[in-house]
Write a protein that holds these residues in place. Structure first.
Motif, PDB file in Angstrom:
ATOM      1  N   ARG A 315       0.614  -7.034   7.914  1.00 42.61           N
ATOM      2  CA  ARG A 315       1.085  -5.648   7.837  1.00 42.61           C
ATOM      3  C   ARG A 315       0.158  -4.837   6.947  1.00 42.61           C
ATOM      4  NH1 ARG A 315       6.231  -5.804   3.748  1.00 42.61           N
ATOM      5  NH2 ARG A 315       5.847  -3.587   3.950  1.00 42.61           N
ATOM      6  N   ALA A 316      -1.159  -5.017   7.200  1.00 43.66           N
ATOM      7  CA  ALA A 316      -2.169  -4.367   6.358  1.00 43.66           C
ATOM      8  C   ALA A 316      -2.048  -2.855   6.387  1.00 43.66           C
ATOM      9  CB  ALA A 316      -3.568  -4.798   6.800  1.00 43.66           C
ATOM     10  N   GLY A 317      -1.521  -2.310   7.486  1.00 43.79           N
ATOM     11  CA  GLY A 317      -1.352  -0.868   7.560  1.00 43.79           C
ATOM     12  C   GLY A 317      -0.372  -0.318   6.548  1.00 43.79           C
ATOM     13  N   ASP A 318       0.461  -1.195   5.978  1.00 41.09           N
ATOM     14  CA  ASP A 318       1.431  -0.767   4.965  1.00 41.09           C
ATOM     15  C   ASP A 318       0.840  -0.736   3.560  1.00 41.09           C
ATOM     16  OD1 ASP A 318       3.542  -0.375   6.696  1.00 41.09           O
ATOM     17  OD2 ASP A 318       4.323  -2.410   6.493  1.00 41.09           O
ATOM     18  N   ILE A 319      -0.381  -1.247   3.375  1.00 39.00           N
ATOM     19  CA  ILE A 319      -0.941  -1.347   2.023  1.00 39.00           C
ATOM     20  C   ILE A 319      -1.028   0.009   1.329  1.00 39.00           C
ATOM     21  CG2 ILE A 319      -3.034  -1.911   0.719  1.00 39.00           C
ATOM     22  CD1 ILE A 319      -3.328  -4.401   2.435  1.00 39.00           C
ATOM     23  N   PRO A 320      -1.563   1.078   1.954  1.00 41.49           N
ATOM     24  CA  PRO A 320      -1.592   2.376   1.253  1.00 41.49           C
ATOM     25  C   PRO A 320      -0.199   2.856   0.849  1.00 41.49           C
ATOM     26  CG  PRO A 320      -3.058   2.439   3.147  1.00 41.49           C
ATOM     27  CD  PRO A 320      -2.271   1.159   3.257  1.00 41.49           C
ATOM     28  N   LEU A 321       0.792   2.614   1.714  1.00 38.65           N
ATOM     29  CA  LEU A 321       2.164   3.012   1.414  1.00 38.65           C
ATOM     30  C   LEU A 321       2.714   2.224   0.230  1.00 38.65           C
ATOM     31  CD1 LEU A 321       4.244   4.957   2.685  1.00 38.65           C
ATOM     32  CD2 LEU A 321       5.063   3.046   4.064  1.00 38.65           C
ATOM     33  N   LEU A 322       2.442   0.921   0.213  1.00 34.10           N
ATOM     34  CA  LEU A 322       2.899   0.075  -0.891  1.00 34.10           C
ATOM     35  C   LEU A 322       2.175   0.432  -2.188  1.00 34.10           C
ATOM     36  CD1 LEU A 322       2.999  -3.285   1.081  1.00 34.10           C
ATOM     37  CD2 LEU A 322       4.985  -2.160   0.059  1.00 34.10           C
ATOM     38  N   VAL A 323       0.878   0.725  -2.084  1.00 34.01           N
ATOM     39  CA  VAL A 323       0.115   1.107  -3.282  1.00 34.01           C
ATOM     40  C   VAL A 323       0.712   2.372  -3.894  1.00 34.01           C
ATOM     41  CG1 VAL A 323      -2.116   1.992  -4.083  1.00 34.01           C
ATOM     42  CG2 VAL A 323      -2.032  -0.016  -2.585  1.00 34.01           C
ATOM     43  N   ALA A 345     -10.027   1.038  -0.310  1.00 38.34           N
ATOM     44  CA  ALA A 345     -10.752   0.234   0.674  1.00 38.34           C
ATOM     45  C   ALA A 345     -10.871  -1.208   0.207  1.00 38.34           C
ATOM     46  CB  ALA A 345     -12.134   0.825   0.932  1.00 38.34           C
ATOM     47  N   ARG A 346     -11.108  -1.413  -1.093  1.00 36.74           N
ATOM     48  CA  ARG A 346     -11.173  -2.776  -1.636  1.00 36.74           C
ATOM     49  C   ARG A 346      -9.836  -3.498  -1.461  1.00 36.74           C
ATOM     50  NH1 ARG A 346     -15.832  -1.732  -1.362  1.00 36.74           N
ATOM     51  NH2 ARG A 346     -17.367  -1.632  -3.054  1.00 36.74           N
ATOM     52  N   LEU A 347      -8.771  -2.772  -1.727  1.00 34.54           N
ATOM     53  CA  LEU A 347      -7.437  -3.383  -1.591  1.00 34.54           C
ATOM     54  C   LEU A 347      -7.146  -3.742  -0.145  1.00 34.54           C
ATOM     55  CD1 LEU A 347      -5.377  -1.042  -3.953  1.00 34.54           C
ATOM     56  CD2 LEU A 347      -6.248  -3.330  -4.465  1.00 34.54           C
ATOM     57  N   GLN A 348      -7.531  -2.885   0.786  1.00 34.04           N
ATOM     58  CA  GLN A 348      -7.258  -3.147   2.195  1.00 34.04           C
ATOM     59  C   GLN A 348      -8.133  -4.256   2.767  1.00 34.04           C
ATOM     60  OE1 GLN A 348      -7.334   1.236   3.379  1.00 34.04           O
ATOM     61  NE2 GLN A 348      -5.634   0.485   4.622  1.00 34.04           N
ATOM     62  N   ALA A 349      -9.254  -4.553   2.106  1.00 38.26           N
ATOM     63  CA  ALA A 349     -10.143  -5.605   2.594  1.00 38.26           C
ATOM     64  C   ALA A 349      -9.706  -6.995   2.138  1.00 38.26           C
ATOM     65  CB  ALA A 349     -11.570  -5.337   2.113  1.00 38.26           C
ATOM     66  N   HIS A 350      -8.813  -7.065   1.153  1.00 40.52           N
ATOM     67  CA  HIS A 350      -8.394  -8.353   0.607  1.00 40.52           C
ATOM     68  C   HIS A 350      -7.332  -8.998   1.497  1.00 40.52           C
ATOM     69  CE1 HIS A 350      -7.823 -11.402  -2.365  1.00 40.52           C
ATOM     70  NE2 HIS A 350      -6.598 -11.052  -2.662  1.00 40.52           N
ATOM     71  N   ASP A 351      -7.295 -10.326   1.507  1.00 39.39           N
ATOM     72  CA  ASP A 351      -6.355 -11.052   2.376  1.00 39.39           C
ATOM     73  C   ASP A 351      -4.972 -11.248   1.760  1.00 39.39           C
ATOM     74  OD1 ASP A 351      -8.354 -11.340   4.287  1.00 39.39           O
ATOM     75  OD2 ASP A 351      -9.058 -13.229   3.429  1.00 39.39           O
ATOM     76  N   TRP A 352      -4.835 -11.079   0.460  1.00 41.71           N
ATOM     77  CA  TRP A 352      -3.557 -11.148  -0.247  1.00 41.71           C
ATOM     78  C   TRP A 352      -2.762 -12.432   0.026  1.00 41.71           C
ATOM     79  CZ3 TRP A 352      -3.793  -7.977  -4.026  1.00 41.71           C
ATOM     80  CH2 TRP A 352      -4.473  -6.755  -3.883  1.00 41.71           C
ATOM     81  N   PRO A 353      -3.311 -13.576  -0.375  1.00 41.83           N
ATOM     82  CA  PRO A 353      -2.547 -14.821  -0.212  1.00 41.83           C
ATOM     83  C   PRO A 353      -1.253 -14.839  -1.020  1.00 41.83           C
ATOM     84  CG  PRO A 353      -4.509 -15.172  -1.567  1.00 41.83           C
ATOM     85  CD  PRO A 353      -4.642 -13.810  -0.966  1.00 41.83           C
ATOM     86  N   ASN A 355       0.546 -12.174  -1.335  1.00 45.39           N
ATOM     87  CA  ASN A 355       1.368 -11.165  -0.676  1.00 45.39           C
ATOM     88  C   ASN A 355       1.708  -9.982  -1.583  1.00 45.39           C
ATOM     89  OD1 ASN A 355       1.686 -12.346   2.069  1.00 45.39           O
ATOM     90  ND2 ASN A 355       2.466 -14.067   0.852  1.00 45.39           N
ATOM     91  N   ILE A 356       2.881  -9.407  -1.409  1.00 46.52           N
ATOM     92  CA  ILE A 356       3.225  -8.166  -2.117  1.00 46.52           C
ATOM     93  C   ILE A 356       3.272  -8.392  -3.623  1.00 46.52           C
ATOM     94  CG2 ILE A 356       5.000  -6.388  -2.381  1.00 46.52           C
ATOM     95  CD1 ILE A 356       5.734  -6.893   0.550  1.00 46.52           C
ATOM     96  N   ARG A 357       3.683  -9.566  -4.046  1.00 51.10           N
ATOM     97  CA  ARG A 357       3.725  -9.854  -5.486  1.00 51.10           C
ATOM     98  C   ARG A 357       2.331  -9.777  -6.085  1.00 51.10           C
ATOM     99  NH1 ARG A 357       5.814 -14.753  -5.340  1.00 51.10           N
ATOM    100  NH2 ARG A 357       7.974 -14.048  -5.465  1.00 51.10           N
ATOM    101  N   GLU A 358       1.332 -10.299  -5.375  1.00 54.47           N
ATOM    102  CA  GLU A 358      -0.044 -10.252  -5.863  1.00 54.47           C
ATOM    103  C   GLU A 358      -0.550  -8.809  -5.907  1.00 54.47           C
ATOM    104  OE1 GLU A 358      -4.485 -12.044  -4.737  1.00 54.47           O
ATOM    105  OE2 GLU A 358      -2.833 -12.176  -3.299  1.00 54.47           O
ATOM    106  N   LEU A 359      -0.248  -8.022  -4.881  1.00 52.46           N
ATOM    107  CA  LEU A 359      -0.659  -6.620  -4.863  1.00 52.46           C
ATOM    108  C   LEU A 359      -0.054  -5.857  -6.039  1.00 52.46           C
ATOM    109  CD1 LEU A 359      -1.943  -4.118  -3.496  1.00 52.46           C
ATOM    110  CD2 LEU A 359       0.146  -3.933  -2.118  1.00 52.46           C
TER     111      LEU A 359
END
Length: 446
Positions: A315-323, A345-353, A355-359
Motif C-alpha cells: 500500500r505504498a500509495g498510502d505513504i504520503p498520507l501516513l507521513v 521520495a526516500r520514504l516511498q523508495a524504502h520497502d518498510w519490513p 511496516n507502519i511501526r517502522e515508518l
C-alpha cells in the motif's frame, strides 16, 4: 413527496419509494438505470449536498467520484452493474468526494423491479465509515489504497455480526487499530475494548490475568481481582498475538469461547462471559496446528472470519498520507512539520519490513532534527538515503512466507464450499480480487 423529487418523472412505484425514503435516518438516493440521481432524502442532502454542489439529474459517478465514466469503466467495482446482474442487493466500500473532502463510504445498492422483473430504478444507501480516514488524520486508521480498502471493507462486513474475527499479517501492520475499528463499528461500541497482550504474559500469570482470582488463591493474592474477560463484559476482548498463548492455556481459552463461561482462579462458582472476540497474530497458525503447537479446535473457533492486513509495501500509495498523519500527531503545542519532496521520495523508495511501526519511528526521529519545521533527506536515517533507483520487488519476509499456507488453505476451503462469489471471497480473505485471481490460478482453482 420531498422537494427534491417534485419535478422528477418516474414510475409510480418509484415516486412512492421517494416519499418513503424521507423517513429514513440514513442518507439515501434514487437512481435510474442510466446512473442519473432522481431524488435524495433529507439525510443525504444534509450530509452530502451543498448549495454549490448540485446533484439532482447528475450522474452518480460524477457526483461521488468526479469520474466521466461509470465506476467499472474507471477501474472500480460498480454496485449498479452487479445489482443489475444479480437482480438483488450489492454492497461495496468506495471513497467518495464529499463537502468535507474524500471519505470512505459503505454503499448498499438495491434494484427496484417491476411486475416483469425488470429494473426500473435503484435505491442507494450510503453510510460514512467513521473508523478510518481517507485524509491525513491525527488518530485512527488512515489509508485509501486498494489493499487498505479491501481490509476495511471486510471490517465493515463483519463488524455487526457476532462472528469471531482473526486479524492476520506481518508485525507493524496496525492490528490493534483494525481490532478497535471492528469494535467501534459493532453494536458493542458503547462497551469496553479490552486488549490482552498474549506475548507479554508469562504462563504462570496468564490464567489469573484473563479470568481473575479470589482472595488467597495463591501467594500474594490479597484480594479478589476481576480478570480481563470480566472487564470486557458488554464489549470486545482483543487477544493480540494469540499464537503465543501456551498450550496449557489454549484448552481453557477454548472452553471459554465454546461455553461462554469461566471461573476465577481459586473460585468454585462459574461466571458468565459476555464479549465479542477479536484475535490477531503474525504467526502461521495453521502451520503451528500441523506441528502440534496450536490446537486445531481452537484455531477453527477463532478463525471464523479471517482478515489479512496488507504490509506497507503493498500500500505504498498510502505513504504520503501516513507521513502527513504522523507529522500531525505531535500534539496541539508541537511545531507544524512539513516534509520536502526529496525526503518523501526516500520514504516511498524504502520497502518498510517493519511496516507502519517502522515508518512512525523514522518520522519521530526525523522530527527531532527538523529544527525549522522542515524534514529534509539528511534528517532521515542513513540507510534511507541511498541514491534513489528502481528496486526489485522485495523478497517475502519469513512472516509472509510462513503465512502463505494459512492463506492457501483458507482459499481452498472457501472455493470448495462454493457459496461465495469471487468478490465476496476476496472481501472475506482481505485480498483484492486481482490478488485472489492470481492465488486461485496458482492453486489450480481458477
Amino acid at each position: 413527496m420531498p422537494p427534491n423529487a417534485a419535478a422528477i418523472t418516474s414510475p409510480p412505484q418509484v415516486q412512492a419509494l421517494v416519499s418513503y425514503l424521507e423517513h429514513e435516518a440514513q442518507p439515501m438516493i434514487v437512481l435510474d438505470p442510466a446512473y442519473n440521481i432522481l431524488a435524495a432524502n433529507t439525510a443525504y442532502r444534509r450530509q452530502f449536498g451543498t448549495a454549490d454542489r448540485p446533484f439532482l439529474g447528475q450522474k452518480c459517478y460524477r457526483v461521488s467520484h468526479h469520474y466521466d465514466l461509470p465506476c467499472d469503466q474507471a477501474g472500480e467495482h460498480c454496485p449498479m452493474k452487479r445489482a443489475f446482474e444479480l437482480k438483488g442487493l450489492d454492497r461495496v466500500l468506495h471513497i467518495h468526494h464529499t463537502p468535507r473532502g474524500p471519505e470512505h463510504v459503505d454503499v448498499e445498492l438495491r434494484p427496484i423491479l417491476d411486475a416483469d422483473h425488470q429494473v426500473v430504478a435503484y435505491v442507494e444507501r450510503l453510510t460514512t465509515v467513521k473508523q478510518a480516514s481517507a485524509r491525513a488524520s491525527q488518530a485512527g486508521l488512515v489509508g485509501r489504497s486498494p489493499a487498505f480498502n479491501t481490509a476495511l471493507e471486510a471490517v465493515q462486513r463483519v463488524a455487526r455480526s457476532r462472528l469471531p474475527v482473526l486479524l492476520l499479517g506481518e508485525s507493524g501492520t496496525g492490528k490493534e487499530l483494525f481490532a478497535s475499528a471492528v469494535h467501534e463499528a459493532s453494536d458493542r461500541h458503547d462497551g469496553p475494548f479490552v486488549v490482552v497482550d498474549c506475548s507479554g504474559l508469562p504462563e504462570t500469570l496468564f490464567e489469573s490475568e484473563l479470568f481473575g482470582h479470589e482472595k488467597g488463591a495463591f501467594t500474594g493474592a490479597q484480594h479478589r481481582k476481576p480478570g480481563l474477560v470480566e472487564t470486557a463484559s458488554g464489549g470486545t476482548l482483543f487477544l493480540d498475538e494469540i499464537g503465543d498463548v501456551p498450550l496449557a492455556m489454549q484448552v481453557k481459552l477454548l472452553r471459554l469461547i465454546e461455553s461462554g463461561t469461566f471461573r476465577r482462579v481459586g473460585a468454585t462458582e462459574t461466571q458468565q462471559a459476555d464479549f465479542r472476540l477479536v484475535a490477531a497474530t503474525h504467526k502461521p497458525l495453521q502451520q503451528m496446528v500441523a506441528e502440534g503447537r496450536f490446537r486445531q479446535d481452537l484455531y477453527y473457533r477463532i478463525a471464523a472470519f479471517p482478515i489479512f492486513l496488507p504490509p506497507l509495501r503493498e500500500r505504498a500509495g498510502d505513504i504520503p498520507l501516513l507521513v502527513d498523519s504522523f507529522l500531525q500527531r505531535g500534539g496541539k503545542t508541537a511545531q507544524r512539520i512539513v516534509i520536502q519532496p526529496a525526503a518523501m521520495a526516500r520514504l516511498q523508495a524504502h520497502d518498510w519490513p517493519g511496516n507502519i511501526r517502522e515508518l512512525r519511528n523514522v518520522l519521530e526521529r526525523a522530527r527531532l532534527f527538523a529544527d525549522d519545521g522542515i524534514v529534509r533527506p539528511e534528517d532521515l536515517p542513513e540507510w534511507l538515503n541511498a541514491p534513489l533507483q528502481a528496486r526489485p520487488a522485495p523478497a517475502a519476509t519469513a512472516a509472509t512466507a510462513a503465512a502463505a499456507p494459512d492463506l492457501d488453505e483458507q482459499i481452498r476451503h472457501l472455493a470448495a464450499e462454493g457459496r461465495l462469489s469471487r468478490r465476496d471471497m476476496a472481501a472475506r480473505l482481505g485480498l483484492s480480487e486481482r490478488t485472489l485471481y492470481r492465488r486461485l490460478k496458482a492453486l489450480d482453482l481458477g
